[in-house]
Write a protein that holds these residues in place. Structure first.
Motif, PDB file in Angstrom:
ATOM      1  N   UNK A  87      29.837  24.411  33.205  1.00 54.40           N
ATOM      2  CA  UNK A  87      28.765  24.668  32.241  1.00 54.40           C
ATOM      3  C   UNK A  87      28.436  23.406  31.450  1.00 54.40           C
ATOM      4  N   UNK A  88      29.467  22.704  30.991  1.00 51.11           N
ATOM      5  CA  UNK A  88      29.276  21.469  30.228  1.00 51.11           C
ATOM      6  C   UNK A  88      28.560  20.402  31.063  1.00 51.11           C
ATOM      7  N   UNK A  89      28.832  20.388  32.372  1.00 43.21           N
ATOM      8  CA  UNK A  89      28.196  19.421  33.273  1.00 43.21           C
ATOM      9  C   UNK A  89      26.771  19.832  33.652  1.00 43.21           C
ATOM     10  N   UNK A  90      26.355  21.025  33.198  1.00 44.39           N
ATOM     11  CA  UNK A  90      25.007  21.538  33.456  1.00 44.39           C
ATOM     12  C   UNK A  90      24.711  21.663  34.948  1.00 44.39           C
ATOM     13  N   UNK A  91      25.705  22.138  35.694  1.00 45.94           N
ATOM     14  CA  UNK A  91      25.548  22.347  37.137  1.00 45.94           C
ATOM     15  C   UNK A  91      25.080  23.785  37.379  1.00 45.94           C
ATOM     16  N   UNK A  92      23.896  23.978  37.952  1.00 46.95           N
ATOM     17  CA  UNK A  92      23.395  25.335  38.213  1.00 46.95           C
ATOM     18  C   UNK A  92      23.969  25.892  39.515  1.00 46.95           C
ATOM     19  N   UNK A  93      25.227  26.335  39.475  1.00 46.44           N
ATOM     20  CA  UNK A  93      25.914  26.808  40.681  1.00 46.44           C
ATOM     21  C   UNK A  93      25.923  28.323  40.757  1.00 46.44           C
ATOM     22  N   UNK A  94      25.667  28.846  41.951  1.00 46.81           N
ATOM     23  CA  UNK A  94      25.882  30.271  42.186  1.00 46.81           C
ATOM     24  C   UNK A  94      27.367  30.463  42.425  1.00 46.81           C
ATOM     25  N   UNK A  95      27.953  31.505  41.821  1.00 39.87           N
ATOM     26  CA  UNK A  95      29.384  31.743  41.979  1.00 39.87           C
ATOM     27  C   UNK A  95      29.654  33.232  42.063  1.00 39.87           C
ATOM     28  N   UNK A  96      30.835  33.566  42.545  1.00 41.05           N
ATOM     29  CA  UNK A  96      31.336  34.934  42.492  1.00 41.05           C
ATOM     30  C   UNK A  96      32.747  34.882  41.940  1.00 41.05           C
ATOM     31  N   UNK A  97      33.120  35.953  41.262  1.00 41.13           N
ATOM     32  CA  UNK A  97      34.426  36.029  40.611  1.00 41.13           C
ATOM     33  C   UNK A  97      34.998  37.406  40.903  1.00 41.13           C
ATOM     34  N   UNK A  98      36.173  37.444  41.543  1.00 41.47           N
ATOM     35  CA  UNK A  98      36.806  38.701  41.915  1.00 41.47           C
ATOM     36  C   UNK A  98      38.248  38.719  41.442  1.00 41.47           C
ATOM     37  N   UNK A  99      38.722  39.877  40.976  1.00 39.83           N
ATOM     38  CA  UNK A  99      40.128  39.962  40.590  1.00 39.83           C
ATOM     39  C   UNK A  99      41.026  39.633  41.783  1.00 39.83           C
ATOM     40  N   UNK A 100      42.130  38.959  41.511  1.00 44.31           N
ATOM     41  CA  UNK A 100      43.053  38.571  42.589  1.00 44.31           C
ATOM     42  C   UNK A 100      44.494  38.680  42.104  1.00 44.31           C
ATOM     43  N   UNK A 101      45.351  39.042  42.996  1.00 45.18           N
ATOM     44  CA  UNK A 101      46.791  38.994  42.760  1.00 45.18           C
ATOM     45  C   UNK A 101      47.331  37.962  43.728  1.00 45.18           C
ATOM     46  N   UNK A 102      48.159  37.060  43.237  1.00 46.51           N
ATOM     47  CA  UNK A 102      48.621  35.982  44.104  1.00 46.51           C
ATOM     48  C   UNK A 102      50.043  35.595  43.770  1.00 46.51           C
ATOM     49  N   UNK A 103      50.656  34.903  44.685  1.00 46.91           N
ATOM     50  CA  UNK A 103      52.021  34.443  44.527  1.00 46.91           C
ATOM     51  C   UNK A 103      52.480  33.777  45.804  1.00 46.91           C
ATOM     52  N   UNK A 104      53.761  33.485  45.865  1.00 47.23           N
ATOM     53  CA  UNK A 104      54.363  32.874  47.046  1.00 47.23           C
ATOM     54  C   UNK A 104      55.384  33.855  47.598  1.00 47.23           C
ATOM     55  N   UNK A 105      55.337  34.104  48.888  1.00 48.61           N
ATOM     56  CA  UNK A 105      56.287  35.014  49.515  1.00 48.61           C
ATOM     57  C   UNK A 105      57.652  34.344  49.565  1.00 48.61           C
ATOM     58  N   UNK A 106      58.637  35.021  49.024  1.00 47.23           N
ATOM     59  CA  UNK A 106      60.003  34.509  48.979  1.00 47.23           C
ATOM     60  C   UNK A 106      60.782  35.073  50.162  1.00 47.23           C
ATOM     61  N   UNK A 107      61.096  34.245  51.177  1.00 54.41           N
ATOM     62  CA  UNK A 107      61.800  34.758  52.348  1.00 54.41           C
ATOM     63  C   UNK A 107      63.230  35.205  52.037  1.00 54.41           C
ATOM     64  N   UNK A 108      63.780  34.784  50.895  1.00 59.28           N
ATOM     65  CA  UNK A 108      65.130  35.164  50.498  1.00 59.28           C
ATOM     66  C   UNK A 108      65.172  36.502  49.758  1.00 59.28           C
ATOM     67  N   UNK A 109      64.020  37.005  49.352  1.00 61.64           N
ATOM     68  CA  UNK A 109      63.955  38.257  48.602  1.00 61.64           C
ATOM     69  C   UNK A 109      64.284  39.436  49.521  1.00 61.64           C
TER      70      UNK A 109
END
Length: 119
Positions: A87-109
């Motif tokens: 916004x500060x850079x005044x870039x007129x970009x189209x965007x989408x925003x979606x809820x996400x759950x993320x992490x790293x799979x722990x092979x030791x778990x």
């Protein structure tokens, strides 16, 4: 440890420039400098935008007319910082925003990641 946040996607033309460089490249570099853990840019094979003109990756297609999608999986704070910068850079970009759950799979778990949504 799983985290909740956002999948942010920005859509640009491959030939679009910002501050003298490819806008998609500038966006990745700025996200990196903000401490965002990762981002990717993907070039479209075909598509159309708000002007409804179909563009395809063909030999005779004009260079720089296809879309590039730049995406980030971010926390609330990272999303706020990135959107504020754009916004500060005044870039007129189209965007989408979606809820996400993320992490790293722990092979030791003993258990795989949960598919339950956070409350």
């Amino acid at each position: 440890m799983d985290m909740d946040g956002w999948l942010l996607r920005f859509y640009l033309h491959e030939g679009e420039l910002h501050r003298g460089r490819a806008a998609w490249e500038w966006l990745l570099e700025q996200a990196n400098s903000l401490g965002i853990r990762g981002g990717s840019a993907f070039k479209a094979m075909a598509g159309f935008g708000r002007h409804h003109k179909l563009r395809e990756a063909k030999f005779f297609e004009l260079a720089g007319t296809l879309a590039v999608e730049v995406e980030f999986v971010v926390t609330d704070e990272e999303a706020r910082r990135l959107l504020t910068l754009i916004h500060r850079e005044k870039m007129p970009l189209f965007y989408s925003q979606m809820p996400a759950r993320f992490g790293v799979i722990d092979p030791e778990s003993a258990e795989p990641p949960s598919l339950q949504r956070s409350q």
